[in-house]
Write an enzyme that holds these catalytic residues in place. Structure first.
Site, PDB file in Angstrom:
ATOM      1  N   ARG A 125      17.237  31.867 -21.615  1.00  0.00           N
ATOM      2  CA  ARG A 125      17.377  32.109 -23.046  1.00  0.00           C
ATOM      3  C   ARG A 125      16.090  31.715 -23.767  1.00  0.00           C
ATOM      4  O   ARG A 125      15.423  30.750 -23.373  1.00  0.00           O
ATOM      5  CB  ARG A 125      18.529  31.235 -23.539  1.00  0.00           C
ATOM      6  N   THR A 400      22.257  44.021 -26.826  1.00  0.00           N
ATOM      7  CA  THR A 400      21.955  43.208 -25.674  1.00  0.00           C
ATOM      8  C   THR A 400      22.197  44.198 -24.552  1.00  0.00           C
ATOM      9  O   THR A 400      22.672  45.310 -24.807  1.00  0.00           O
ATOM     10  CB  THR A 400      22.952  42.029 -25.711  1.00  0.00           C
ATOM     11  N   THR A 418      18.774  40.048 -23.609  1.00  0.00           N
ATOM     12  CA  THR A 418      18.799  40.497 -25.001  1.00  0.00           C
ATOM     13  C   THR A 418      17.524  40.175 -25.755  1.00  0.00           C
ATOM     14  O   THR A 418      16.806  39.239 -25.384  1.00  0.00           O
ATOM     15  CB  THR A 418      19.987  39.833 -25.745  1.00  0.00           C
ATOM     16  N   ASP A 442      20.460  33.640 -34.060  1.00  0.00           N
ATOM     17  CA  ASP A 442      21.631  33.142 -33.332  1.00  0.00           C
ATOM     18  C   ASP A 442      21.843  31.643 -33.542  1.00  0.00           C
ATOM     19  O   ASP A 442      22.866  31.092 -33.147  1.00  0.00           O
ATOM     20  CB  ASP A 442      21.518  33.448 -31.831  1.00  0.00           C
ATOM     21  N   SER A 471      24.483  31.403 -27.578  1.00  0.00           N
ATOM     22  CA  SER A 471      24.679  32.816 -27.248  1.00  0.00           C
ATOM     23  C   SER A 471      26.143  33.086 -26.925  1.00  0.00           C
ATOM     24  O   SER A 471      26.909  32.162 -26.666  1.00  0.00           O
ATOM     25  CB  SER A 471      23.818  33.155 -26.030  1.00  0.00           C
TER      26      SER A 471
HETATM   27  N1  GLY Z   1      22.052  37.679 -29.292  1.00  0.00           N
HETATM   28  C1  GLY Z   1      23.439  37.760 -29.046  1.00  0.00           C
HETATM   29  C2  GLY Z   1      23.909  36.657 -28.151  1.00  0.00           C
HETATM   30  O1  GLY Z   1      23.118  36.097 -27.410  1.00  0.00           O
HETATM   31  O2  GLY Z   1      25.063  36.327 -28.189  1.00  0.00           O
END
Ligand code: GLY
Length: 589
Positions: A125, A400, A418, A442, A471
């Site tokens: 991430r 995503t 994503t 987010d 996320s």
């Molecule tokens: N960007 C959407 C998620 O990671 O939930």
């Protein structure tokens, strides 16, 4: 027969300028090709047509959001690559042919299960830049300046995808790294023909691309895009060649890092060369849950998805869903009530575990989740304002993308990646040719203020330097009796969790095959706002009226989720489900 198979592959791939490469890769295993692959490649050649029936393969399968990426993955499997090799190749191919979500400028999560049963999960991430701060998206009056976290340079977190793929390959890869990045380089350099859906999206966002990027950027042109236009990405090809030749250093150091730092300077962004150099992907222990004889192996925080998925499954396991039937009023009612309660917990308790103590054990307690359902009133919808997150004694566009891969030995990867909303922050890094994410949105930019997906969050997900934003991505693998059973995941922002939940329930409770489970219409509730989103025809009129009479409120939504999944059949074949809501495509051999 072999000749026919190769002819069919050639016909399809001519579209994607990959004939030479893939024929080379396929040739070594040509003798092993199965009749099934004829079926698959026939489908691939149909491009954006919807699939109605599950496909089955004997030696491995790939299901991804774009036919060209699926082709690349299948070619790697045929060359003798394992599921991890195909994963690396598909991730980079999607960064070229599916630039709205496939990426090197974003991040993701994956669940891995080896043929022998070893499980692992990786968090790649994005992270907040070191110069980020908690109030960076608030104005002088403390109000959220909402577009700043969604568009432009400040919205970008430090990308994790290249580091994630390099680390994944280091630990589990078999083929040479350069061979896995090469197809993406070829696709960027020679171009590929865009699909109808892609032409529509590129036209829809034309003004945004022009706002943030100069003319000459691959995505900025004055004319309308049309299906079949050739998209060539020369700058991205150069970036891919550096990644191919230098591995992670080809992205986080040298020319590409310089390009990113210059782009940040041009647009007032925060990502520094130091942030890039310091970025590391993290191996994490997967979340394990049980559901009606299946072991559910799913993503831990920094995703909220795995915990929420297991909570949802635990919440409904006390009810006879299969007796009630798919999307029958009682089934829908308990699923909505479970979703309401679980998303309330998500808002309060979930965040980056490196910064926030997530009460994981408590949230995953079956007794806790079944007790949370005890105040369900069959005659009346619970109000979301009457539901708070559980309290524990002190002691996380939908654009995503997900892909699922299984190789001939049974090694499996479920990967969701994503740049947040479609085409991320709309900024293409000048010189490097890729879109950056807008993942800072987010975070909870202000406690209690909804993000793009309408999700509320509090302290657990506040912005802090080097912290990962929460996320909903839920890459998941299911086992039954110690054997691989299903590989599943989807894009869809806040609807990811409920789409994976419904797909699993569709197979386990309602006995659907993989494609039918994916095709089935979905609904979604996320605590706040107190409304259930419905795909057209998700509920029949009578069911909807019964639920409305109890106080449930519904809203129509174009589509929910884009699930790409693989199911192991009793015959031992890999049955695929490629979501007809997109250009998603299954392939295998
Ligand atoms: N960007 C959407 C998620 O990671 O939930």
């Amino acid at each position: 027969m072999q000749k026919i198979i190769i002819q069919k592959i050639s016909k399809t791939l001519a579209q994607f300028k990959l004939i030479g490469l893939v024929l080379l890769l396929a040739a070594s295993n040509e003798a092993k090709a199965q009749v099934d692959s004829v079926k698959a490649f026939e489908f691939l050649s149909k491009g954006d047509k919807q699939t109605k029936q599950a496909l089955e393969f004997k030696n491995g399968a790939v299901v991804s959001a774009h036919p060209a990426a699926t082709e690349v993955g299948v070619a790697i499997l045929k060359k003798g690559g394992n599921a991890v090799d195909a994963t690396v190749a598909v991730q980079f191919a999607l960064a070229v042919v599916y630039p709205n979500a496939g990426n090197i400028g974003g991040g993701g999560f994956l669940i891995y299960r080896s043929a022998k049963g070893e499980i692992n999960s990786m968090d790649f991430r994005e992270k907040a830049p070191a110069l980020a701060n908690r109030d960076m998206f608030l104005d002088a009056n403390g109000n959220a300046i909402s577009e700043k976290s969604k568009e432009g340079h400040l919205a970008a977190g430090v990308p994790g995808s290249v580091a994630g793929m390099a680390e994944l390959h280091r630990k589990y890869g078999k083929l040479k790294w350069a061979d896995l990045v090469e197809p993406a380089y070829q696709l960027a350099k020679n171009g590929f023909k865009i699909t109808k859906m892609q032409a529509r999206e590129l036209n829809r966002l034309k003004q945004k691309f022009q706002q943030f990027n100069p003319l000459g950027t691959a995505f900025v042109k004055n004319e309308e895009w049309k299906e079949g236009d050739l998209l060539v990405q020369e700058e991205l090809a150069n970036t891919m060649s550096l990644i191919r030749d230098k591995g992670r250093a080809g992205f986080y150091e040298g020319q590409v890092a310089d390009f990113i730092a210059e782009e940040m300077k041009r647009g007032g962004g925060l990502i520094s060369k130091e942030d890039l150099k310091n970025y590391k992907a993290a191996w994490r222990t997967p979340i394990i849950g049980q559901y009606r004889g299946y072991k559910v192996i799913t993503m831990p925080p920094t995703s909220s998805g795995g915990i929420a998925l297991v909570q949802l499954l635990q919440s409904v396991s006390q009810y006879p869903l299969s007796k009630w039937g798919h999307n029958a009023d009682s089934t829908v009612q308990v699923m909505i009530e479970a979703e309401r309660r679980v998303y309330a917990d998500r808002a309060k308790h979930l965040g980056d575990p490196d910064f926030w103590k997530v009460p994981q054990k408590e949230l995953l307690e079956p007794a806790y989740n079944s007790a949370r359902m005890s105040n369900l009133n069959w005659n009346k919808a619970t109000l979301s304002t009457d539901i708070q997150a559980g309290e524990f004694a002190k002691k996380e566009s939908e654009e995503t993308t997900h892909f699922s891969i299984v190789d001939k030995d049974g090694n499996a990867v479920s990967l969701t990646t994503t740049i947040n909303t479609s085409y991320g922050n709309y900024v293409v890094v000048k010189g490097a040719g890729f879109f950056l994410n807008n993942e800072m949105d987010d975070f909870s930019v202000k406690p209690g203020t909804p993000n793009y997906f309408g999700l509320i969050g509090y302290e657990a997900n506040a912005i802090a330097p080097r912290k990962r934003m929460l996320s909903s991505m839920t890459p998941t693998i299911l086992e039954k009796d110690g054997k691989l059973a299903m590989v599943v995941g989807t894009p869809g922002g806040s609807t990811i969790i409920t789409s994976v939940f419904q797909t699993i329930v569709n197979v386990v409770d309602f006995g659907m095959d993989m494609q039918t489970a994916v095709n089935a219409k979905k609904f979604h509730h996320q605590w706040l706002p107190d409304i259930t989103n419905l795909e057209p025809e998700a509920l029949n009129e009578v069911t909807q009226q019964k639920l409305e009479a109890k106080g449930y409120k519904f809203d129509r939504r174009g589509s929910i989720g884009r699930v790409d999944a693989i199911l192991l059949t009793k015959k031992g074949t890999f049955q695929t489900g490629a979501d007809p809501r997109g250009d998603d495509t299954a392939g295998g051999w």
